[in-house]
Design a protein around this motif. Structure first.
Motif, mmCIF file in Angstrom:
data_model
loop_
_atom_site.group_PDB
_atom_site.id
_atom_site.type_symbol
_atom_site.label_atom_id
_atom_site.label_comp_id
_atom_site.label_asym_id
_atom_site.label_seq_id
_atom_site.Cartn_x
_atom_site.Cartn_y
_atom_site.Cartn_z
ATOM 1 N N LEU A 107 -44.158 -2.991 -50.003
ATOM 2 C CA LEU A 107 -43.037 -2.330 -49.329
ATOM 3 C C LEU A 107 -42.489 -3.222 -48.216
ATOM 4 N N ILE A 108 -43.375 -3.856 -47.452
ATOM 5 C CA ILE A 108 -42.930 -4.779 -46.399
ATOM 6 C C ILE A 108 -42.138 -5.927 -47.013
ATOM 7 N N TYR A 109 -42.653 -6.481 -48.089
ATOM 8 C CA TYR A 109 -41.933 -7.559 -48.775
ATOM 9 C C TYR A 109 -40.541 -7.091 -49.183
ATOM 10 N N ASN A 110 -40.450 -5.906 -49.781
ATOM 11 C CA ASN A 110 -39.155 -5.387 -50.219
ATOM 12 C C ASN A 110 -38.217 -5.129 -49.051
ATOM 13 N N LEU A 111 -38.740 -4.626 -47.947
ATOM 14 C CA LEU A 111 -37.905 -4.405 -46.762
ATOM 15 C C LEU A 111 -37.340 -5.739 -46.258
ATOM 16 N N GLU A 112 -38.204 -6.729 -46.118
ATOM 17 C CA GLU A 112 -37.736 -8.035 -45.645
ATOM 18 C C GLU A 112 -36.757 -8.663 -46.633
ATOM 19 N N HIS A 113 -37.007 -8.470 -47.912
ATOM 20 C CA HIS A 113 -36.126 -9.002 -48.942
ATOM 21 C C HIS A 113 -34.750 -8.334 -48.879
ATOM 22 N N CYS A 114 -34.732 -7.015 -48.697
ATOM 23 C CA CYS A 114 -33.454 -6.288 -48.578
ATOM 24 C C CYS A 114 -32.675 -6.748 -47.344
ATOM 25 N N ILE A 115 -33.377 -6.937 -46.228
ATOM 26 C CA ILE A 115 -32.726 -7.406 -44.998
ATOM 27 C C ILE A 115 -32.121 -8.785 -45.214
ATOM 28 N N SER B 248 -23.824 -0.963 -39.474
ATOM 29 C CA SER B 248 -24.610 -0.760 -38.260
ATOM 30 C C SER B 248 -24.927 -2.108 -37.611
ATOM 31 N N ASP B 249 -25.248 -2.066 -36.339
ATOM 32 C CA ASP B 249 -25.620 -3.291 -35.619
ATOM 33 C C ASP B 249 -26.898 -3.919 -36.170
ATOM 34 N N SER B 250 -27.725 -3.124 -36.827
ATOM 35 C CA SER B 250 -28.998 -3.637 -37.348
ATOM 36 C C SER B 250 -28.882 -4.175 -38.775
ATOM 37 N N PHE B 251 -27.739 -4.026 -39.410
ATOM 38 C CA PHE B 251 -27.555 -4.452 -40.800
ATOM 39 C C PHE B 251 -27.830 -5.942 -40.945
ATOM 40 N N GLY B 252 -28.820 -6.275 -41.768
ATOM 41 C CA GLY B 252 -29.128 -7.674 -42.045
ATOM 42 C C GLY B 252 -29.915 -8.381 -40.963
ATOM 43 N N ILE B 253 -30.514 -7.641 -40.059
ATOM 44 C CA ILE B 253 -31.280 -8.242 -38.963
ATOM 45 C C ILE B 253 -32.710 -7.715 -39.012
ATOM 46 N N ALA B 254 -33.668 -8.624 -38.972
ATOM 47 C CA ALA B 254 -35.081 -8.264 -39.044
ATOM 48 C C ALA B 254 -35.484 -7.402 -37.851
ATOM 49 N N PRO B 255 -36.383 -6.432 -38.055
ATOM 50 C CA PRO B 255 -36.846 -5.595 -36.948
ATOM 51 C C PRO B 255 -37.421 -6.420 -35.785
ATOM 52 N N THR C 114 -36.471 -9.341 -34.816
ATOM 53 C CA THR C 114 -35.333 -9.912 -34.086
ATOM 54 C C THR C 114 -34.673 -8.855 -33.214
ATOM 55 N N LEU C 115 -34.517 -7.655 -33.741
ATOM 56 C CA LEU C 115 -33.942 -6.563 -32.946
ATOM 57 C C LEU C 115 -34.810 -6.283 -31.720
ATOM 58 N N GLU C 116 -36.127 -6.266 -31.911
ATOM 59 C CA GLU C 116 -37.040 -6.022 -30.788
ATOM 60 C C GLU C 116 -36.964 -7.164 -29.770
ATOM 61 N N TYR C 117 -36.908 -8.390 -30.244
ATOM 62 C CA TYR C 117 -36.798 -9.553 -29.362
ATOM 63 C C TYR C 117 -35.506 -9.477 -28.527
ATOM 64 N N ARG C 118 -34.413 -9.106 -29.159
ATOM 65 C CA ARG C 118 -33.134 -8.986 -28.445
ATOM 66 C C ARG C 118 -33.206 -7.914 -27.357
ATOM 67 N N LYS C 119 -33.913 -6.811 -27.645
ATOM 68 C CA LYS C 119 -34.087 -5.767 -26.627
ATOM 69 C C LYS C 119 -34.843 -6.305 -25.423
#
Length: 162
Positions: free
Chosen positions: A117-125, A144-151, A153-158
């Motif tokens: 599932l993790i692989y598929n999530l990263e692959h979809c992103i 959305s602002d998160s479209f195409g951005i790894a979780p 990376t979003l956490e790092y930006r926060k």
């Protein structure tokens, strides 16, 4: 959290498809090596389908997926499958075998449902990030602002914003 993250990702794809026409999902984009948004969407859908459809037998082979042209040309069909997968994700973790032929004729690796599932999530992103490049040519589309951005990376930006 993993299941919800993947559902959120699939929902982002559903939202995008609702905004696009069938003509737009079949446009070739030079920025994508002349691939289409539909081709990227189909690829992501089919990899996840390979996992979900073979969960019971425990033998996953991403190389032998269906490659259904309808998923890349008919947004209604793609949305229907994405919505179906949103409901099918919530399964217990279990050991699986991953068959691949990347480095030899055929090799089998031990894995598990949550890892895939993790692989598929990263692959979809990853494919969303590619699709996002094409969306610059379609300014009427809202994502959305998160479209195409790894979780991560979003956490790092926060953290950087604080």
């Amino acid at each position: 959290m993993l299941i919800q993250s993947l559902r959120n990702n699939l929902s982002e794809n559903i939202n995008l498809l609702h905004q696009l026409t069938n003509e737009e999902i079949t446009l070739s984009f030079p920025e994508l090596g002349n691939a289409t948004i539909g081709e990227h969407m189909r690829h992501s859908i089919e990899l996840l389908g390979s996992l979900l459809d073979n969960y019971e037998n425990g033998l996953i082979n991403y190389d032998k997926r269906k490659r259904d042209i309808m998923l890349q040309t008919d947004k209604t069909e793609a949305i229907k499958i994405l919505e179906k997968y949103c409901f099918e994700l919530d399964k217990p973790n279990k050991q699986l075998s991953l068959v691949h032929n990347c480095f030899s004729d055929t090799e089998m690796l031990e894995t598990n449902y949550f890892r895939e599932l993790i692989y598929n999530l990263e692959h979809c992103i990853h494919h969303q990030a590619l699709i996002k490049v094409a969306l610059h040519s379609l300014p009427h589309i809202r994502i959305s602002d998160s479209f195409g951005i790894a979780p991560s990376t979003l956490e790092y930006r926060k953290q950087c914003a604080q």
